[in-house]
Design a protein around this motif. Structure first.
Motif, mmCIF file in Angstrom:
data_model
loop_
_atom_site.group_PDB
_atom_site.id
_atom_site.type_symbol
_atom_site.label_atom_id
_atom_site.label_comp_id
_atom_site.label_asym_id
_atom_site.label_seq_id
_atom_site.Cartn_x
_atom_site.Cartn_y
_atom_site.Cartn_z
ATOM 1 N N MET A 1 56.261 33.521 93.756
ATOM 2 C CA MET A 1 57.510 34.192 94.408
ATOM 3 C C MET A 1 58.365 33.765 94.389
ATOM 4 S SD MET A 1 56.773 35.661 97.732
ATOM 5 C CE MET A 1 56.535 35.251 99.396
ATOM 6 N N GLN B 1 51.418 36.090 86.656
ATOM 7 C CA GLN B 1 51.904 37.177 85.360
ATOM 8 C C GLN B 1 52.485 38.132 84.815
ATOM 9 O OE1 GLN B 1 51.193 34.854 81.033
ATOM 10 N NE2 GLN B 1 49.932 36.853 80.996
ATOM 11 N N ARG C 1 63.429 35.403 104.697
ATOM 12 C CA ARG C 1 62.927 35.019 103.004
ATOM 13 C C ARG C 1 64.521 34.175 102.731
ATOM 14 N NH1 ARG C 1 58.483 32.393 102.432
ATOM 15 N NH2 ARG C 1 56.704 34.500 101.926
ATOM 16 N N THR D 1 47.129 36.998 86.977
ATOM 17 C CA THR D 1 46.712 38.091 88.430
ATOM 18 C C THR D 1 48.323 37.809 88.429
ATOM 19 O OG1 THR D 1 46.467 36.439 90.051
ATOM 20 C CG2 THR D 1 44.846 37.525 88.974
ATOM 21 N N ASP E 1 49.579 32.153 86.895
ATOM 22 C CA ASP E 1 48.502 32.189 86.082
ATOM 23 C C ASP E 1 48.442 34.123 86.108
ATOM 24 O OD1 ASP E 1 46.608 30.934 87.409
ATOM 25 O OD2 ASP E 1 47.712 30.919 89.441
ATOM 26 N N SER F 1 55.447 29.865 97.088
ATOM 27 C CA SER F 1 54.766 29.733 96.075
ATOM 28 C C SER F 1 55.315 30.533 94.875
ATOM 29 C CB SER F 1 53.460 31.103 96.518
ATOM 30 O OG SER F 1 53.995 32.337 96.012
#
Ligand SMILES: Nc1ncnc2c1ncn2[C@@H]1O[C@H](COP(=O)(O)OP(=O)(O)OP(=O)(O)O)[C@@H](O)[C@H]1O
Ligand SMILES: Nc1ncnc2c1ncn2[C@@H]1O[C@H](COP(=O)(O)OP(=O)(O)OP(=O)(O)O)[C@@H](O)[C@H]1O
Ligand code: SF4
Ligand code: SF4
Ligand SMILES: [Mg+2]
Ligand SMILES: [Mg+2]
Lengths: 333, 363, 306
Positions: free
Chosen positions: A159, A190, A147, A188, A186, A156
Motif C-alpha cells: 500500500m 510486485q 486513508r 503477488t 512479495d 502495508s
C-alpha cells in the motif's frame, strides 16, 4: 519529433581518495513520449546513479563529468537550480525501493500529498484535496477519504508503495523514474504494482524508466531494455529481441543463468553451449569487477568466453549491429 | 549456570497438541526428518509493565503472541530437496530455525531418523550438530568479520573432533575449500576481502566441513546477483550429488525453487497450504493461494496482468483469522472456510492440500 | 612485520588521521605529555620526593621569567621549595597511572558484566542491569568517602600513602564500570542477532566460547571509543578527589593534589603553584578527549555529514 528525454555520452564520476571512479561511463539513450525503458544490470552496475544523474541529483563525492541530459529540449546537467526544482517532482517523478524515502513518517498521507500539489500548482487546498483523492483512486486504494488522514506506518508495504506512486502522479509528470520499486515486496504484490505502473503509463501517456535487476519484471513492462555492466550500456534494443535473442555475451550469460530459461529453453538461447547436466545452470564465471578497477579494453573481458586480443586492448563502443540493435562487443557482427 | 544461559524460550505447557492429522502418511522409517504438528509462537509482550492493559475497569495482564508457525507437519526424505515458499513473514525462516534447533518449538515434535530432537538440551543435540547444518541468507552477516577464513572453517572441525592433529584439520579444510571453489591459499584473508558470492561459498564450506547429511538453507541466494546465483545454485546441486545431501531450501524466488526442488511446500501465515512434487505443484497448483502465487511469477517474455488478483491485505500473525487463514483473500471462500481450519489431505498422486474447496471438489 | 608496517602506512586510518589537523595536534600533544610523564626520572631536573634535595629556603620561587626567578626552577617552586616543573612531571605520571589503571579495571568488570548480561538469559540480564543502575546512582565521591574511611582505618593514615594509588584505581574503577557494561551489552544485543552467531550455535559451540571468541571481538570498537573518554574522565575524577583531599596525599602528589596544595597560596601571589599543574591537567584531558572524538567519528562513518 523531439524525444522526451535524450541522454548522450553521460559520464558520472566519484572523486575518491586518490582516484576518480567512473560509475556511469559514456551512457546514451533516448526515450520517446510515453515510452517505457528498462535499465537492468547487477548490483553496482551504475543503474541508480544513472537514474539520479538524469535529475542532476548525484550526491557529493560524485559529479557529472560529461555529456548532456536533454529533457523536453532543456539540458538538465547545465540547468539552474530553479529550473531543476521546477522539473523534479513535477515534470519528472522518482519512485524508490524503500517507500519511506519518499514518505515522511510523522505527517499524514493527506498532508504530504496536498503540500506536494500546492508546491507545484496554483490551486486551492480544496482542489488539491480533490486531486489527491483522484490519484489515490487511480492506484486502487480502498476508501481514500479515510486513508488521507492516516500515517504511513498504518499502511502495508504494498500500500505504501502505491501511495508513493500516487504522490508521483500528483503533478501529472511526463516521466517517472522507478528505482527498484518492487524489490522489497512479495511476488503477488510486485505483480500488482507492476500492473498498476503499466496501466498508468499507458492511460496517462507517461514515460517510464524502470531500474531493476529482475529481467522477468522488465520484460513484462517495458518496450526497450538497456543492459548495464560496470557502468556502461552493453546492449540496448527492443525488449522482445533482447530477452529473446540476446546479442552481447553478458546478456546471453545473464539470461542463461536464469532457471526459467534453463528449464524451458524458450529464451532463444538454443545455441548457447548446452548445460553439462540437465539441472545445471549456465553460469558466468567470476563476478563483476569493482568500478575502481575495471579491466582495460572490454570491461567484460575477464569473464567472457569469446574474448580475443582486441578485447583486452580496445573498449568496444555501443554500435548498431546487423539486426538494428545496439551492442558493445567486438565479436558481434 | 547452565539455566541462566539457556535460550529464551516461549514454552507454553498448556498448549494443546492435536493428534497427528491426515498429514502423517509417509512411512516414519524412511523419513530423514519428520515434523509433527510443529508450532512456534513468539511472546513479544515485553516486560511485566508492558503487558498490563486497562480493560473493563480492571487491570489485566495480556500477552501478545506472534503465531509464526502453526501446526505444520511433513516429512523430508533422504536425498531430496524440499523447498518452502511463501510471502515475507509467513514463517519460513522460523520453521527452518526451529528444525535446526535455533528456536525451541512451542509444540509438536521434530524427529530425526525417528528420534525426537526438539526436546534435547545442548549436550543431547551435539551428535546431531555434525549431521545437520545451516547456510544463511546474508553473506555479509553470516561470517564473523574478525576471524580469518581458515579460522572460521577450522573451528567446527576442531570442536567436533577433539584431539585431531593440526595437519588433519588443515587438509580437511583445504579439501572442502577446493570443493566449493575457494582457493585454500585465501584462507589467511578476512571475509570482507571476498565478494558476496565467494562469501556464500565459504558459508557453504563451513556447513560442509563437519560432513553433514542434511542442510537447511535459508534464502542462500537472495542477496546475490543473478549471475552469481547460478554459481551458488550449481555448487549446491553439485555438492548434493557428490555428498548425497538432503536440503531444506527456503526461497521466495519461485523459478529457482521450481528448478532445484524435488518437492515444494507452500506456506501462508504460518500454515502449510500445499505440498507436492515440484513438477506437480508448478504444473497443476490446487490450493487457491498456490494458484495466485504461481500466476504472479514474472515470466520472461510473458505478459503482465495475467495473474490472479488477490483482494485485501495479509493479516498479521498476531491475530490469526479463524478458520482458513487465507479466507479473507480467497476467491473461493465460503461459510465453512471462515469457521473450520482446513486439514492437510493427501490427493491421488501424493499432493497434500489443506483446503475445503479442494476437498469438496469445488476448485 | 615490514608488511604490517607498510599496510599501516597505506591504510585509510592513517590517511584520515593525517588529514585532520585537530587529531594530529592533539595526538602530538598527548604523546609529548605522556612521554615526559613516563620519562620523568630522566627529564626532571630535580627529584621532588627526595627530601635531601629540597630546600625550604627556595619555597615559592616565582617562574623563571618573573622577578626573583631562579634559572634552576623553570616554573618556580611550591610552598615547600620543590621544583614545580619536576613535580608536575611526576604528578602527571601518577595521574596517568591512576587514569589508565582505573579504566582497565572498569573495562574488565564492565566487559564481563556486559557480555553476560547481553548474551545470558533475560533474568540474568535484569539482575545485572539493576546492579549497574544502583552502582551508577552512587557518585564516585560517595564511593571514595565510604571506601576511604575503611581503608584509612585498616591501614592507618600513615601507610595510606603507600596504598593510595591502588585505592584510587579501585574507587574510580568501581564507580564507572556500568558505562562499559551498558555499552558492551548494547553491542552484544546487536551482534547476537547476526547470522554468524547463529552459525556458531548451529555448530554446537558452548555459550562461553561464542561470547569470547565470536561476540567479544566484534564489540571492541565502541569499547575503544569510550575508553579514551573514560581515561580522561578518570584523570579528572582523580584530580577532583585529590583536590577534595580524598585522593593522593601531598607527599606523593598527583596533578590534583598539586593544584590543591597551591590553591591556598593562589591569592597571596604565588599563583603559579596552582596554575601550571592546572594548565597541564586541562591540556592532558583535552588532548585525550579530542583524540577520542576523532576516533569515534572515524569508526562511525555514519556520523559524517556529506
Ligand atoms: N556516494 C557514493 N560514493 C562513492 N561511490 C559511489 C557512491 N554512490 C555510488 N557509488 C558507486 O557507483 C557505483 C554504481 O552504484 P549504483 O548505486 O548506481 O549501482 P546500482 O546499479 O544501482 O546497484 P544496486 O542494484 O545495488 O542498486 C557503485 O559501484 C559505487 O561504487
Ligand atoms: N525472534 C522473533 N521474535 C518475535 N517475532 C518473530 C521473531 N522471528 C520472527 N518473528 C515473526 O514471526 C513471523 C514469521 O517470520 P519469519 O522470519 O519466519 O518469516 P519469513 O517467512 O522467513 O519471512 P521473510 O521472507 O521475510 O524472511 C513474522 O511475523 C515475524 O515478525
Ligand atoms: S568485446 Fe570481447 S570481451 Fe567484450 S563482450 Fe565482446 S567478445 Fe567479450
Ligand atoms: S479453505 Fe476455503 S478460504 Fe481456505 S483456501 Fe480453501 S477455499 Fe479458500
Ligand atoms: Mg540501485
Ligand atoms: Mg526469512
Amino acid at each position: 519529433m523531439q524525444p522526451l528525454l535524450d541522454v548522450s555520452n553521460l559520464t558520472v564520476k566519484f572523486a575518491l581518495r586518490d582516484t576518480a571512479l567512473t560509475a556511469v561511463n559514456d551512457v546514451s539513450f533516448t526515450l520517446g513520449r510515453g515510452e517505457r525503458l528498462g535499465l537492468v544490470g547487477e548490483s553496482g552496475a551504475g543503474k541508480s546513479v544513472t537514474g539520479f544523474s538524469i535529475l542532476n541529483l548525484v550526491s557529493k563525492p560524485g559529479f557529472i563529468a560529461g555529456g548532456s541530459v536533454l529533457f523536453e529540449g532543456k539540458d538538465l546537467t547545465r540547468a539552474s537550480a530553479e529550473t531543476l526544482r521546477d522539473i523534479r517532482g513535477n515534470r519528472i517523478s522518482m519512485i524508490f525501493q524503500d517507500p519511506m524515502m519518499t514518505l515522511n513518517p510523522v505527517l499524514t498521507v493527506g498532508t504530504q500529498m496536498i503540500e506536494t500539489i500546492l508546491a507545484h500548482k496554483k490551486v486551492t487546498r480544496k482542489e488539491a484535496e480533490a486531486i489527491a483523492l483522484d490519484k489515490l483512486r487511480k492506484v486502487y486504494i480502498p476508501s481514500p477519504e479515510r486513508r488521507l488522514t492516516q500515517y504511513p506506518h498504518e499502511f502495508s508495504g504494498g500500500m505504501r508503495q502505491r501511495i508513493v506512486i500516487a504522490i508521483a502522479l500528483l503533478t501529472s509528470p511526463s516521466l517517472i523514474i522507478a528505482d527498484e520499486p518492487t524489490t522489497a515486496l512479495d511476488v503477488t504484490i510486485q505483480a500488482e504494482i507492476m500492473d498498476l505502473l503499466l496501466e498508468l503509463c499507458q492511460s496517462e501517456d507517461m514515460g517510464l524508466i524502470l531500474i531493476t535487476h529482475d529481467l522477468g519484471v522488465v520484460s513484462q513492462v517495458t518496450q526497450k531494455i538497456a543492459v548495464m555492466y560496470a557502468g556502461g550500456i552493453v546492449e540496448m534494443g527492443d525488449t522482445g529481441m533482447v530477452v529473446g535473442e540476446p546479442l552481447h555475451p553478458y546478456t546471453r550469460g545473464l539470461l542463461g543463468a536464469l532457471p526459467q530459461c534453463a528449464d524451458k529453453a524458450d529464451c532463444g538461447l538454443a545455441d548457447v553451449a548446452a548445460p553439462r547436466a540437465r539441472r545445471r545452470l549456465n553460469q558466468i564465471p567470476g563476478s563483476m569487477p569493482s568500478l575502481s578497477d575495471v579491466p582495460r579494453g572490454c570491461p567484460f573481458n575477464n569473464r567472457c568466453e569469446l574474448c580475443e586480443t582486441v578485447c583486452t586492448t580496445t573498449r568496444p563502443l555501443l554500435e548498431v549491429k546487423s539486426d538494428g540493435r545496439l551492442a558493445a562487443c567486438h565479436m558481434v557482427a | 549456570m547452565a539455566g541462566l544461559f539457556s535460550l529464551p524460550t516461549n514454552e507454553n505447557p498448556n498448549l494443546e497438541t492435536t493428534p497427528v492429522g491426515d498429514a502423517d502418511m509417509t512411512n516414519q522409517n524412511t523419513a530423514l526428518l519428520s515434523l509433527r504438528n510443529v508450532v512456534k509462537h513468539f511472546d513479544i509482550s515485553g516486560g511485566l509493565l508492558d503487558q498490563l492493559r486497562f480493560s473493563g475497569g480492571r487491570i489485566v495482564r495480556k500477552h501478545t503472541v506472534v503465531h509464526a508457525v502453526n501446526d505444520v507437519s511433513f516429512d523430508i526424505l533422504p536425498g531430496e530437496t524440499l523447498s518452502v515458499v511463501g510471502e515475507s513473514g509467513c514463517g519460513k525462516s522460523t520453521l527452518a530455525r526451529t528444525v535446526i534447533g535455533l528456536y525451541r518449538a512451542t509444540g509438536g515434535e521434530i524427529l530425526y531418523r525417528g528420534e525426537r530432537i526438539d526436546n534435547l538440551n545442548d549436550n543431547g543435540m551435539l551428535p546431531y550438530r555434525t549431521r545437520m547444518q545451516m547456510v544463511f541468507q546474508d553473506p555479509y552477516a553470516s561470517l564473523n568479520p574478525r576471524m580469518k577464513v581458515r579460522e572460521i572453517l577450522e573451528e567446527p572441525v576442531r570442536f567436533h573432533n577433539p584431539g585431531i592433529s593440526d595437519a588433519d584439520v588443515r587438509s580437511r579444510v583445504a579439501d572442502v575449500m577446493e570443493q566449493v571453489g575457494v582457493n585454500p591459499l585465501w584462507g589467511v584473508r578476512y571475509p570482507h576481502e571476498f565478494s558476496g558470492g565467494q562469501r556464500q561459498r565459504i558459508s557453504i564450506a563451513r556447513a560442509l566441513v563437519v560432513d553433514p547429511e542434511f542442510i537447511v538453507a535459508d534464502e542462500p541466494i537472495s542477496a546475490l546477483d543473478v549471475s552469481i546465483q547460478a554459481q551458488v545454485l550449481n555448487l549446491m546441486m553439485d555438492m548434493q550429488e557428490k555428498r548425497n545431501l538432503t536440503y531444506l531450501f527456503i526461497s521466495h524466488d519461485l523459478s529457482v525453487v521450481e528448478h532445484i526442488s524435488t518437492r515444494v511446500a507452500v506456506m501462508y501465515l504460518g500454515s502449510l497450504c500445499e505440498l507436492a512434487s515440484a513438477a506437480d505443484l508448478f504444473g497443476t497448483p490446487r490450493h487457491p493461494y498456490t494458484q495466485a502465487l504461481l500466476s504472479a511469477i514474472p515470466r520472461i517474455g510473458g505478459k503482465a496482468a495475467g495473474h490472479i488478483k488477490l483482494s485485501g491485505d495479509v493479516p498479521t500473525p498476531i491475530n490469526l483469522p479463524p478458520g482458513c487463514v487465507f479466507h479473507g483473500r480467497c476467491p473461493h471462500a465460503n461459510a465453512r472456510c471462515m469457521q473450520e481450519v482446513p486439514k492437510a489431505r493427501q490427493l491421488e498422486g501424493g499432493a497434500l492440500v489443506a483446503c475445503h474447496g479442494v476437498e469438496e471438489g469445488r476448485i | 612485520m615490514a608488511g604490517l608496517l607498510k599496510r599501516f602506512r597505506q591504510s585509510y586510518f592513517l590517511y584520515s588521521f593525517l588529514r585532520d589537523p585537530v587529531a594530529v595536534t592533539s595526538f602530538a600533544l598527548f604523546v609529548i605529555l605522556a612521554a615526559s610523564a613516563l620519562l620523568a626520572p630522566v627529564i626532571a631536573p630535580h627529584n621532588p620526593f627526595d627530601g635531601a634535595n629540597i630546600d625550604i629556603m627556595d619555597a615559592e620561587t616565582p617562574p623563571l621569567w618573573k622577578d626573583g626567578g631562579n634559572p634552576e626552577f623553570l616554573l618556580g617552586t611550591d610552598n615547600q621549595g620543590r621544583d614545580l616543573f619536576s613535580a608536575i612531571l611526576y604528578g602527571m605520571r601518577v595521574s596517568l597511572l591512576i587514569g589508565v589503571g582505573a579504566v582497565a579495571m572498569q573495562a574488565c568488570i564492565g566487559i564481563m558484566v556486559g557480555l553476560l548480561s547481553g548474551y545470558g538469559s533475560r533474568r540474568l540480564d535484569n539482575i545485572l542491569m539493576r546492579i549497574a543502575d544502583v552502582q551508577l546512582s552512587f557518585s564516585s565521591y560517595m564511593v571514595a568517602i565510604f571506601l576511604g574511611a575503611i581503608v584509612q582505618m585498616t591501614f592507618g593514615v600513615g601507610r595510606y600513602e603507600q596504598v593510595a594509588v591502588p585505592f584510587l584505581v579501585l574507587v574510580i574503577g568501581l564507580a564507572e564500570w556500568p558505562q562499559y557494561a551498558r555499552t558492551v551489552r548494547a553491542s552484544v544485543l546487536a551482534e547476537k542477532k547476526k547470522e554468524y552467531v547463529e552459525a556458531a550455535r548451529v555448530i554446537g559451540l558452548r555459550p562461553f566460547r561464542i561470547m569470547w571468541r565470536h561476540i567479544l571481538p566484534n564489540t571492541l570498537t565502541p569499547v575503544l571509543v569510550i575508553s579514551t573518554v573514560q581515561v580522561a574522565n578518570a584523570i579528572m575524577s582523580e584530580a577532583a578527589l585529590s583536590f577534595l583531599g580524598l585522593g593522593m596525599p601531598v607527599t606523593k602528589p598527583s596533578l590534583g593534589s598539586l593544584i590543591k596544595s597551591g590553591f591556598q597560596y593562589f591569592f597571596s601571589g604565588s599563583w603559579w603553584i596552582t596554575l601550571f599543574p592546572g594548565v597541564v591537567l586541562i591540556l592532558l584531558v583535552l588532548s585525550i578527549n579530542l583524540l577520542g572524538d576523532w576516533l569515534r567519528d572515524f569508526l562511525n562513518p555514519k556520523l559524517y555529514k556529506d
